[in-house]
Design a protein around this motif. Structure first.
Motif, PDB file in Angstrom:
ATOM      1  N   PHE A   3       0.757  -1.130   0.082  1.00 18.92           N
ATOM      2  CA  PHE A   3       0.514  -0.349   0.238  1.00 18.92           C
ATOM      3  C   PHE A   3       1.105   1.258  -0.152  1.00 18.92           C
ATOM      4  CE2 PHE A   3      -2.032   3.382   1.932  1.00 18.92           C
ATOM      5  CZ  PHE A   3      -3.946   3.578   1.311  1.00 18.92           C
ATOM      6  N   LEU A   4       2.080   1.018   0.897  1.00 17.62           N
ATOM      7  CA  LEU A   4       2.363   2.066   0.909  1.00 17.62           C
ATOM      8  C   LEU A   4       3.694   2.772  -0.084  1.00 17.62           C
ATOM      9  CD1 LEU A   4       3.649   1.849   4.571  1.00 17.62           C
ATOM     10  CD2 LEU A   4       1.799   3.719   3.711  1.00 17.62           C
ATOM     11  N   ALA A   5       3.910   1.816  -0.942  1.00 19.34           N
ATOM     12  CA  ALA A   5       4.851   1.255  -2.247  1.00 19.34           C
ATOM     13  C   ALA A   5       3.734   2.434  -3.246  1.00 19.34           C
ATOM     14  CB  ALA A   5       5.674   0.695  -2.395  1.00 19.34           C
ATOM     15  N   GLY A   6       2.827   1.551  -3.277  1.00 24.52           N
ATOM     16  CA  GLY A   6       1.744   2.623  -4.552  1.00 24.52           C
ATOM     17  C   GLY A   6       1.991   3.136  -4.332  1.00 24.52           C
ATOM     18  N   TYR A   7       1.463   4.186  -3.051  1.00 25.16           N
ATOM     19  CA  TYR A   7       0.730   5.142  -2.422  1.00 25.16           C
ATOM     20  C   TYR A   7       1.903   6.280  -3.201  1.00 25.16           C
ATOM     21  CZ  TYR A   7      -1.301   9.280  -0.254  1.00 25.16           C
ATOM     22  OH  TYR A   7      -1.505  10.488  -0.228  1.00 25.16           O
ATOM     23  N   GLU A   8       3.593   5.676  -3.329  1.00 22.35           N
ATOM     24  CA  GLU A   8       4.281   6.910  -3.301  1.00 22.35           C
ATOM     25  C   GLU A   8       4.104   6.877  -4.794  1.00 22.35           C
ATOM     26  OE1 GLU A   8       8.247   5.446  -1.422  1.00 22.35           O
ATOM     27  OE2 GLU A   8       7.990   7.327  -0.021  1.00 22.35           O
ATOM     28  N   LYS A   9       4.739   5.494  -5.568  1.00 27.87           N
ATOM     29  CA  LYS A   9       3.751   5.494  -6.965  1.00 27.87           C
ATOM     30  C   LYS A   9       2.987   6.546  -7.955  1.00 27.87           C
ATOM     31  CE  LYS A   9       5.429   2.097 -10.093  1.00 27.87           C
ATOM     32  NZ  LYS A   9       5.266   0.557 -10.711  1.00 27.87           N
ATOM     33  N   TYR A  10       1.828   6.324  -7.209  1.00 27.18           N
ATOM     34  CA  TYR A  10       0.825   6.009  -8.109  1.00 27.18           C
ATOM     35  C   TYR A  10       0.093   7.384  -7.130  1.00 27.18           C
ATOM     36  CZ  TYR A  10       1.239   1.841  -9.844  1.00 27.18           C
ATOM     37  OH  TYR A  10       2.368   0.738 -10.687  1.00 27.18           O
ATOM     38  N   ALA A  11       0.436   7.548  -6.765  1.00 26.63           N
ATOM     39  CA  ALA A  11      -0.444   8.653  -5.589  1.00 26.63           C
ATOM     40  C   ALA A  11      -1.830   8.489  -6.030  1.00 26.63           C
ATOM     41  CB  ALA A  11       0.460  10.797  -5.613  1.00 26.63           C
TER      42      ALA A  11
END
Length: 303
Positions: free
Chosen positions: A255-263
């Motif tokens: 979730f955190l990696a995806g949030y940083e990548k896609y906002a």
């Protein structure tokens, strides 16, 4: 940067025994050793997904050296404080059913706890700090509160992955993310939660207290994300479950990696569910190739 804090890291010693007989000498068909602890798991997955991460916490003795060496081999940045004693070993016996025996860790005093908290003086508003796991009896009882207060002073984002009365106490700090399962969510209110509608209702109450994002896992039913952007139901891909250890930690990391990548909250959820599923289908924590393969199999709908 995504920092993780593991107050009581471990060596996870996994033994597979095909025909276990209690009270007899048994020989393992396969043995595996991993650096363990919820925050450690999050950092290991974050690194595999290409995110910048650093593992903080306490280690001790020859077992602590193993934990640090393995993390460095995996190119996870570490600032683990060495204390007296020995880091714990958690035995995970896979013999039909899975049995766990968790060891105890070293004692951490107030001075060492203060050293850990002072490491957070470098935090920036774009950073995340993941506080994961129950509070060990070997550390000062208010250490989580002190860590969060330091994060808040630096305007860093706090992620809390724990349960019980401790989680209930920490909600007042309005973290960026919490990840209870539906049983843990019910425990916060002294109720039993059985339906998706009940999950949404009680997650809404948590959101109204100031928690920005709540992911509630519901085992085979998937997970529900309650956020400012909306409420989403995510259905996990189907597969052969081999591993129950670290799937929730992988969900947080994804979730955190995806949030940083896609906002984007919805895509972050998709990445989290794919990561958790990939770990469940593996003997160890997930690898990026498998996460990427599962992304399109995650079904998400707004509810």
């Amino acid at each position: 940067m995504i920092y993780t804090i593991t107050l009581n890291p471990s060596i996870d010693y996994v033994m597979e025994v095909a025909d276990f007989k209690e009270g007899s000498v048994n020989r393992a068909d396969r043995t595996m050793y991993y650096p363990g602890g919820k925050g450690i798991n999050v950092s290991r997955v974050l690194k595999r997904l290409g995110a910048d991460t650093m593992a903080l916490g306490f280690t001790a003795g020859f077992t602590g050296n193993f934990i640090k060496e393995r993390l460095i081999e995996e190119q996870v940045a570490v600032k683990l404080i060495e204390v007296e004693g020995t880091s714990r070993i958690n035995v995970k016996l896979k013999a039909g059913e899975e049995t766990e025996i968790n060891g105890s860790g070293p004692i951490v005093d107030e001075r060492e706890a203060s050293r850990l908290i002072s490491q957070l003086d470098v935090l920036q508003p774009t950073d995340f700090v993941v506080i994961a796991g129950s509070l060990p009896g070997t550390v000062p009882s208010t250490i989580y509160q002190a860590i969060i207060e330091k994060c808040k002073r630096h305007h860093a984002n706090v992620v809390i992955d724990t349960g019980g009365s401790l989680l209930k106490e920490l909600l007042a700090y309005r973290p960026f993310l919490i990840k209870p399962n539906h049983h843990e969510l019910g425990d916060l209110f002294g109720v039993s939660i059985r339906t998706k509608e009940e999950v949404v209702d009680y997650a809404r109450r948590i959101h109204e207290q100031g928690v920005q994002n709540i992911i509630v896992s519901m085992a085979g039913e998937g997970a529900i994300l309650y956020s400012e952007a909306g409420v989403y139901l995510a259905k996990a891909p189907k597969g052969d479950v081999k591993n129950s250890v670290g799937a929730g930690d992988s969900l947080v990391a994804g979730f955190l990696a995806g949030y940083e990548k896609y906002a984007n909250i919805q895509e972050a959820l998709r990445y989290g569910i794919a990561s958790g599923s990939a770990t469940a289908f593996s003997n160890d924590l997930c690898q990026k190739q498998e996460v990427d393969r599962l992304l399109n199999q995650v079904e998400i709908e707004k509810i």
